[in-house]
Design a protein around this motif. Sequence first.
Motif, PDB file in Angstrom:
ATOM      1  N   ASP A 298       0.826  -1.202   0.000  1.00 17.45           N
ATOM      2  CA  ASP A 298       0.000   0.000   0.000  1.00 17.45           C
ATOM      3  C   ASP A 298       0.862   1.255   0.000  1.00 17.45           C
ATOM      4  O   ASP A 298       1.888   1.342   0.685  1.00 17.45           O
ATOM      5  N   LYS A 299       0.414   2.246  -0.765  1.00 14.26           N
ATOM      6  CA  LYS A 299       1.067   3.561  -0.781  1.00 14.26           C
ATOM      7  C   LYS A 299       0.396   4.455   0.264  1.00 14.26           C
ATOM      8  O   LYS A 299      -0.344   5.381  -0.046  1.00 14.26           O
ATOM      9  N   ILE A 300       0.671   4.166   1.516  1.00  9.36           N
ATOM     10  CA  ILE A 300       0.037   4.894   2.609  1.00  9.36           C
ATOM     11  C   ILE A 300       1.044   5.858   3.232  1.00  9.36           C
ATOM     12  O   ILE A 300       2.173   5.482   3.559  1.00  9.36           O
ATOM     13  N   GLY A 301       0.636   7.118   3.398  1.00  5.27           N
ATOM     14  CA  GLY A 301       1.485   8.101   4.064  1.00  5.27           C
ATOM     15  C   GLY A 301       1.325   8.039   5.576  1.00  5.27           C
ATOM     16  O   GLY A 301       0.351   7.489   6.102  1.00  5.27           O
ATOM     17  N   TYR A 302       2.277   8.600   6.286  1.00  2.76           N
ATOM     18  CA  TYR A 302       2.255   8.574   7.750  1.00  2.76           C
ATOM     19  C   TYR A 302       2.339   9.985   8.322  1.00  2.76           C
ATOM     20  O   TYR A 302       3.035  10.250   9.288  1.00  2.76           O
ATOM     21  N   GLN A 303       1.594  10.906   7.688  1.00  3.97           N
ATOM     22  CA  GLN A 303       1.567  12.279   8.168  1.00  3.97           C
ATOM     23  C   GLN A 303       1.140  12.323   9.636  1.00  3.97           C
ATOM     24  O   GLN A 303       0.154  11.708  10.022  1.00  3.97           O
ATOM     25  N   ALA A 304       1.932  13.060  10.435  1.00  2.46           N
ATOM     26  CA  ALA A 304       1.648  13.298  11.863  1.00  2.46           C
ATOM     27  C   ALA A 304       1.801  12.043  12.731  1.00  2.46           C
ATOM     28  O   ALA A 304       1.596  12.109  13.937  1.00  2.46           O
ATOM     29  N   GLN A 305       2.157  10.905  12.134  1.00  2.00           N
ATOM     30  CA  GLN A 305       2.295   9.677  12.910  1.00  2.00           C
ATOM     31  C   GLN A 305       3.652   9.652  13.626  1.00  2.00           C
ATOM     32  O   GLN A 305       4.689   9.947  13.036  1.00  2.00           O
ATOM     33  N   VAL A 306       3.638   9.278  14.891  1.00  2.00           N
ATOM     34  CA  VAL A 306       4.838   9.330  15.730  1.00  2.00           C
ATOM     35  C   VAL A 306       5.572   7.991  15.748  1.00  2.00           C
ATOM     36  O   VAL A 306       6.763   7.909  15.427  1.00  2.00           O
ATOM     37  N   ILE A 307       4.877   6.934  16.110  1.00  2.00           N
ATOM     38  CA  ILE A 307       5.544   5.648  16.317  1.00  2.00           C
ATOM     39  C   ILE A 307       6.094   5.052  15.018  1.00  2.00           C
ATOM     40  O   ILE A 307       7.219   4.532  15.007  1.00  2.00           O
ATOM     41  N   PRO A 308       5.369   5.089  13.886  1.00  2.00           N
ATOM     42  CA  PRO A 308       5.992   4.594  12.649  1.00  2.00           C
ATOM     43  C   PRO A 308       7.300   5.312  12.327  1.00  2.00           C
ATOM     44  O   PRO A 308       8.277   4.674  11.904  1.00  2.00           O
ATOM     45  N   ALA A 309       7.335   6.620  12.520  1.00  2.00           N
ATOM     46  CA  ALA A 309       8.561   7.373  12.253  1.00  2.00           C
ATOM     47  C   ALA A 309       9.672   6.966  13.212  1.00  2.00           C
ATOM     48  O   ALA A 309      10.845   6.847  12.814  1.00  2.00           O
TER      49      ALA A 309
ATOM     50  N   LEU B 270       7.113  -1.850   9.403  1.00  2.00           N
ATOM     51  CA  LEU B 270       7.189  -0.946  10.556  1.00  2.00           C
ATOM     52  C   LEU B 270       6.046   0.053  10.587  1.00  2.00           C
ATOM     53  O   LEU B 270       5.474   0.330  11.650  1.00  2.00           O
ATOM     54  N   GLY B 271       5.728   0.629   9.428  1.00  2.00           N
ATOM     55  CA  GLY B 271       4.659   1.616   9.369  1.00  2.00           C
ATOM     56  C   GLY B 271       3.316   1.054   9.811  1.00  2.00           C
ATOM     57  O   GLY B 271       2.674   1.612  10.713  1.00  2.00           O
ATOM     58  N   PRO B 272       2.848  -0.031   9.186  1.00  2.00           N
ATOM     59  CA  PRO B 272       1.557  -0.589   9.604  1.00  2.00           C
ATOM     60  C   PRO B 272       1.530  -0.999  11.075  1.00  2.00           C
ATOM     61  O   PRO B 272       0.546  -0.757  11.783  1.00  2.00           O
ATOM     62  N   ILE B 273       2.633  -1.632  11.542  1.00  2.00           N
ATOM     63  CA  ILE B 273       2.675  -2.039  12.953  1.00  2.00           C
ATOM     64  C   ILE B 273       2.675  -0.809  13.866  1.00  2.00           C
ATOM     65  O   ILE B 273       1.944  -0.747  14.863  1.00  2.00           O
TER      66      ILE B 273
END
Length: 653
Positions: A230-241, A284-287
């Motif tokens: 999936d081409k999912i962005g992680y805007q404002a996400q803390v833990i994936p980053a 990592l991102g999805p988790i």
Amino acid sequence: MGKFNQDALLLLDYVGGKENIAAVTHCATRMRFVLNDPSKAQEDKIEEISCVRGIFTNAGQFQVIIGNEVPTFYEEFMSVAGIQGGTKEEIKSAAKQNQNMLQRAVTMLAEIFTPLLPAIIVGGLILGFRNILEAVPMGFLDGKTITESSTFWNGVNGFLWLPGEAIFHFLPVGITWSIAKKMRGTEILGIVLGITLVSPQLLNAYSVNSTSAADIAANWSWDFGFFTMDKIGYQAQVIPAMLAGFMLVYLERFLRKHIPEAVSMIFVPFFALLPTILAAHLILGPIGWKIGSAISTVVNTGLTSSLNWLFAAVFGTFYAPLVITGLHHTTLAIDQQLVADFGSTNLWPMICLSNIAQGAAVLAVVYAHRGNKKEEQVSVPSVISAWLGVTEPAMFGINLKYMYPFVAAMIGSGIAGLFVTLFGVRALSIGVGGLPGILAIMPKYYGVFFIGMIIAVIVPFILTLFFRRAGIFNQLDRVGEAISPIDDSLSIPVTSENVASEVVSVYAPLVGELSPITDSKDPVFSQGTMGQGVVIEPMEGHVYAPMNGTISLVFPSKHAIGIVDDHGIEMLIHVGLDTVNLNGQYFETHVKQGDKVMIGDLLLDFDIDGIRESGFLTQTQVVITNSDSYQVDPIIKDGNVTNDTGILQVKTI
């Protein structure tokens, strides 16, 4: 026998003897110990040693404040102790033995988010202001919002989204950069990794919930033939980053150990960055998203459930002790996750009220001790600081000293937090954690939050005065007894020959932005422990003599210089925070101990950019270290200064 021989022997005994010292070094003002068993340190006796100005523990280090004569004290201490000192990095490494896993994790989290705080706070204020412009109907505008009624303010509102989006939507870039910087990875790789998490090529994180699985599969995925991603962005996400940032750093470390140096410039970045980007989007991102969402859901549920009164009362009451332990830094990540998942946070309003309550308790002490001019030098600025979002001076300088104001503030904070939670108050983001914090609150809750602010002021104020008179939680400040001025036991004796008989003007030693000493990022200075003075954020890397006198100290790492004038006024100019760790890099001195100097003489050059790029602050402390013997009055309280600007007047008390 040296000047500090007896005091050094006492300190050696009171820290538990030579066998209890794992490592020891010093900076410009304090001794830094790593103790094998910190519980063996007899803190009450150490504070009674004549040359000791205070003690505190930070990041596993037991720190004893001596003042600008600490180099002499250190040499005599090492002589009587018969041990060898360590480097600053060795001390930091050894200090980890006094931190458990939770403390290390909290320290790491704090060091990652602290560089991001200025941007996040500014972002909170921007969101609050934009909300007033576009979401609050105004009676004087016939029920319309400001943006609906004014082309100008509509343009301002649209323009302000530019920094607002940069701060919050692209927060993962800051997080991955900060992790790379903190853990000595390649910072530009951290920035690139963060950008790949928020690229415009990806489906914006805020749009994921409104996009169907079929649409994501058809339009927002990479097809590799045997699997899709999936081409999912992680805007404002803390833990994936955070997960991606840590993987990048550890993978880079591993590769540097196993790839020959001759080709490391090519292969290390390539094989560190690409696998991390793949893992970030595939695993990592999805988790991380699920973990972050789970945490924010638990907190949000706790604050909106039928037991929200219990959650709010406990958190509101005990947030201040979290500040003492450093655990409060964990709430920043939770707040940001709440904003990402729910568009607002119901946790931060209670944090804001806790800061206000601490300031109100100090205000009650100011009222109870009115006339104590020496204590007011610390207490009055502490009230202002707390109500502008920085509570450490209030807590460590006054409230914990007497204890009963601290307890009163905790109770007031708990009641105020309970009140705003029962009414469902939420904030658009974190903001300034004091009186201006109302700007970050969602406008429909302004009235309720304002009442909460009043509670956070009145309850601690009344309870502080009641506890003092009733003797509850109060062992030091008995009503009817004389109140000793704060830190009076730390006064430096001054002979009549050394007392100034005239007003001495002190000029700015740097070109830059001047602020009160309470704005110092170092609690040793901000609490007035080292004396009264100012801080200056330099715009140019030159330090000039602020008064006529003799150079009394040039620190070996060149970051600090002491001056004593003909009247006995002692001044310390301390460039940066923890810049002792640079061991003289980026500094060049032009004077030596014993040199006579005149106002305006060049004392020191330093490389502002080099210091900042090495991860250190350049905020410079300018203090009169024997100010117990003088009245130190600011000529200006804040603003831009040059080296011919008068900043302080010093005269005999």
